[in-house]
Design an enzyme around this catalytic site. Structure first.
Site, mmCIF file in Angstrom:
data_model
loop_
_atom_site.group_PDB
_atom_site.id
_atom_site.type_symbol
_atom_site.label_atom_id
_atom_site.label_comp_id
_atom_site.label_asym_id
_atom_site.label_seq_id
_atom_site.Cartn_x
_atom_site.Cartn_y
_atom_site.Cartn_z
ATOM 1 N N ASP A 1 0.845 -1.207 0.000
ATOM 2 C CA ASP A 1 0.000 0.000 0.000
ATOM 3 C C ASP A 1 0.879 1.255 0.000
ATOM 4 O O ASP A 1 0.794 2.051 0.923
ATOM 5 C CB ASP A 1 -0.952 -0.012 1.217
ATOM 6 C CG ASP A 1 -0.200 -0.041 2.552
ATOM 7 O OD1 ASP A 1 0.981 -0.455 2.581
ATOM 8 O OD2 ASP A 1 -0.789 0.379 3.571
ATOM 9 N N THR B 1 3.013 -6.083 2.489
ATOM 10 C CA THR B 1 3.522 -4.984 3.322
ATOM 11 C C THR B 1 2.426 -3.966 3.631
ATOM 12 O O THR B 1 2.714 -2.824 3.968
ATOM 13 C CB THR B 1 4.708 -4.275 2.624
ATOM 14 O OG1 THR B 1 4.248 -3.738 1.374
ATOM 15 C CG2 THR B 1 5.868 -5.218 2.383
ATOM 16 N N PHE C 1 -0.414 -0.745 12.528
ATOM 17 C CA PHE C 1 -1.327 -0.263 11.485
ATOM 18 C C PHE C 1 -1.853 -1.364 10.552
ATOM 19 O O PHE C 1 -3.058 -1.493 10.341
ATOM 20 C CB PHE C 1 -0.631 0.841 10.666
ATOM 21 C CG PHE C 1 -1.478 1.398 9.556
ATOM 22 C CD1 PHE C 1 -2.461 2.345 9.812
ATOM 23 C CD2 PHE C 1 -1.305 0.961 8.248
ATOM 24 C CE1 PHE C 1 -3.256 2.852 8.786
ATOM 25 C CE2 PHE C 1 -2.087 1.461 7.213
ATOM 26 C CZ PHE C 1 -3.062 2.406 7.491
ATOM 27 N N ASN C 2 -0.963 -2.143 9.942
ATOM 28 C CA ASN C 2 -1.408 -3.111 8.915
ATOM 29 C C ASN C 2 -2.414 -4.117 9.472
ATOM 30 O O ASN C 2 -3.371 -4.500 8.797
ATOM 31 C CB ASN C 2 -0.215 -3.884 8.333
ATOM 32 C CG ASN C 2 0.657 -3.004 7.464
ATOM 33 O OD1 ASN C 2 0.218 -1.965 6.971
ATOM 34 N ND2 ASN C 2 1.899 -3.414 7.275
ATOM 35 N N ASN D 1 -2.374 2.698 3.527
ATOM 36 C CA ASN D 1 -1.843 4.015 3.907
ATOM 37 C C ASN D 1 -2.642 5.149 3.272
ATOM 38 O O ASN D 1 -2.862 6.189 3.871
ATOM 39 C CB ASN D 1 -0.387 4.139 3.463
ATOM 40 C CG ASN D 1 0.549 3.307 4.332
ATOM 41 O OD1 ASN D 1 0.367 3.231 5.536
ATOM 42 N ND2 ASN D 1 1.532 2.683 3.708
ATOM 43 N N HIS E 1 10.000 0.323 7.972
ATOM 44 C CA HIS E 1 9.324 -0.956 8.230
ATOM 45 C C HIS E 1 9.422 -1.964 7.069
ATOM 46 O O HIS E 1 10.009 -3.035 7.182
ATOM 47 C CB HIS E 1 7.833 -0.720 8.511
ATOM 48 C CG HIS E 1 7.542 0.332 9.519
ATOM 49 N ND1 HIS E 1 7.657 0.124 10.869
ATOM 50 C CD2 HIS E 1 7.129 1.625 9.382
ATOM 51 C CE1 HIS E 1 7.319 1.223 11.523
ATOM 52 N NE2 HIS E 1 6.994 2.151 10.646
ATOM 53 N N ASP E 2 8.743 -1.627 5.967
ATOM 54 C CA ASP E 2 8.465 -2.652 4.945
ATOM 55 C C ASP E 2 9.707 -3.240 4.258
ATOM 56 O O ASP E 2 9.704 -4.438 3.924
ATOM 57 C CB ASP E 2 7.503 -2.077 3.892
ATOM 58 C CG ASP E 2 6.143 -1.776 4.499
ATOM 59 O OD1 ASP E 2 5.807 -2.375 5.531
ATOM 60 O OD2 ASP E 2 5.405 -0.947 3.935
ATOM 61 N N ASP F 1 6.830 1.126 1.744
ATOM 62 C CA ASP F 1 6.483 0.114 0.729
ATOM 63 C C ASP F 1 7.263 0.403 -0.554
ATOM 64 O O ASP F 1 7.736 -0.522 -1.229
ATOM 65 C CB ASP F 1 4.996 0.167 0.360
ATOM 66 C CG ASP F 1 4.082 -0.028 1.552
ATOM 67 O OD1 ASP F 1 3.523 -1.098 1.729
ATOM 68 O OD2 ASP F 1 3.906 0.955 2.309
#
Ligand code: BDR
Ligand code: CA
Length: 313
Positions: free
Chosen positions: A11, A127, A169-170, A41, A243-244, A16
């Site tokens: 996203d 992701t 979040f995810n 996102n 993160h991703d 990402d």
């Protein structure tokens, strides 16, 4: 060595986007069959467009991009423009992508690919919220056994949540989808906030990326600087957590990471803690160990890998 076949589902989102660039820069190791976009996102119209922009930035117009689910399985969509900006990839010079999005729905693309490729040869790399993957599993349960492994960013244990006190979040955006994926009984590697919050995009690391001088590296530096604004203020850290890209980094260099086989269960009911990942790190339940929970990374090694790969694009 034969390249590992992957489908990346995300996203974008700056992180990402960097993950896509890292994968596209690693053609010897990774064979990207297709990229699927999901709402997260920012809304789907933007995540699929951002995916096409990133492919073109990397000179990979050949990679097909599919748009998937525009909202979670059961709940209303929650987005994160406060973190990622209105486009999702604020910070880079945006342009209109020339490659069209595919007409096939991402869920059907995932199903078709897992039915056509030999069993146990395709890795899924989600992701974002897990809506596309769970929808494919719900629509065509026969494909689950063909998945080689899933490597995803999501969840939190000791670190607590970033969207609510309990939830990352995810997983928060689509906990029902997460439950389906975590219960799928295929090899699952999970990278949560406990790990990603140690992978900080400090000014020195961003400068090292920019200094490589490639278009993709300069765009990455811009995106990371934008991303840092929100997170350095929130966490009082020297850089925002990246993160991703830990998903693809693990596929490329698993030796950088430490993990432990655990049971991870998803809270899908409580309004207070919905989206919480209950990571049974110490094995205090008898629940089946369904995930390789990554809890430590060599952050220096991670940035060395990312910088070296972005310099190739
Ligand atoms: C996750 O949420 C999104 O904001 C990021 O892209 C990442 O996938 C981190 O919690
Ligand atoms: Ca994401």
């Amino acid at each position: 060595m034969k390249a590992q076949k992957i489908i990346i589902d995300g996203d974008p989102g700056q992180d990402d986007a960097v993950n896509l660039l890292l994968a596209m820069a690693s053609g010897d190791e990774l064979d990207i069959l297709g990229i699927t976009a999901v709402a997260g996102n920012v809304p789907l119209a933007l995540t699929e467009r951002n995916t096409r922009i990133i492919c073109e930035l990397a000179g990979r117009k050949d990679i097909k991009v599919y748009a998937g689910c525009d909202r979670p399985l059961e709940r209303a969509l929650v987005t994160a423009e406060n973190v990622h900006g209105n486009t999702g990839i604020d910070g880079m010079d945006l342009f209109e992508p020339q490659n069209p999005v595919q007409t096939q729905h991402a869920v059907d693309y995932i199903i078709e690919t897992l039915r056509t490729e030999p069993p146990d040869t395709v890795t899924l790399v989600p992701t974002g919220p897990l809506t596309n993957i769970a929808s494919a599993f719900l629509k065509a349960p026969d494909i689950i056994k063909n998945v080689q492994q899933i490597v995803l960013m999501g969840g939190a244990m000791r670190e607590g949540g970033n969207r609510t006190p309990s939830a990352e979040f995810n997983i928060y955006v689509d906990p029902q989808a997460a439950q389906i994926v975590f219960d799928c009984a295929r090899p699952l590697t999970v990278i949560g906030l406990d790990l990603t919050h140690t992978v900080l995009a400090t000014p020195a690391r961003i400068e090292a990326i920019r200094a490589t001088g490639t278009r993709a590296a300069i765009a990455t530096a811009g995106m990371l600087e934008f991303f840092n604004r929100h997170d350095t203020e929130k966490y009082g850290s020297k850089g925002g957590p990246l993160h991703d890209p830990c998903t693809v980094a693990w596929l490329l260099k698993p030796a950088l990471f430490k993990g432990k086989l655990c049971n991870i269960s998803i809270e899908t009911h409580s309004e207070l803690t919905i989206g919480h990942t209950a990571v049974d790190f110490w094995g205090v339940t008898r629940r089946t160990k369904n995930a390789n929970w990554l809890y430590e990374v060599d952050a220096k090694g991670f940035y060395a890998l990312l910088t070296e790969r972005l310099a190739r694009l």
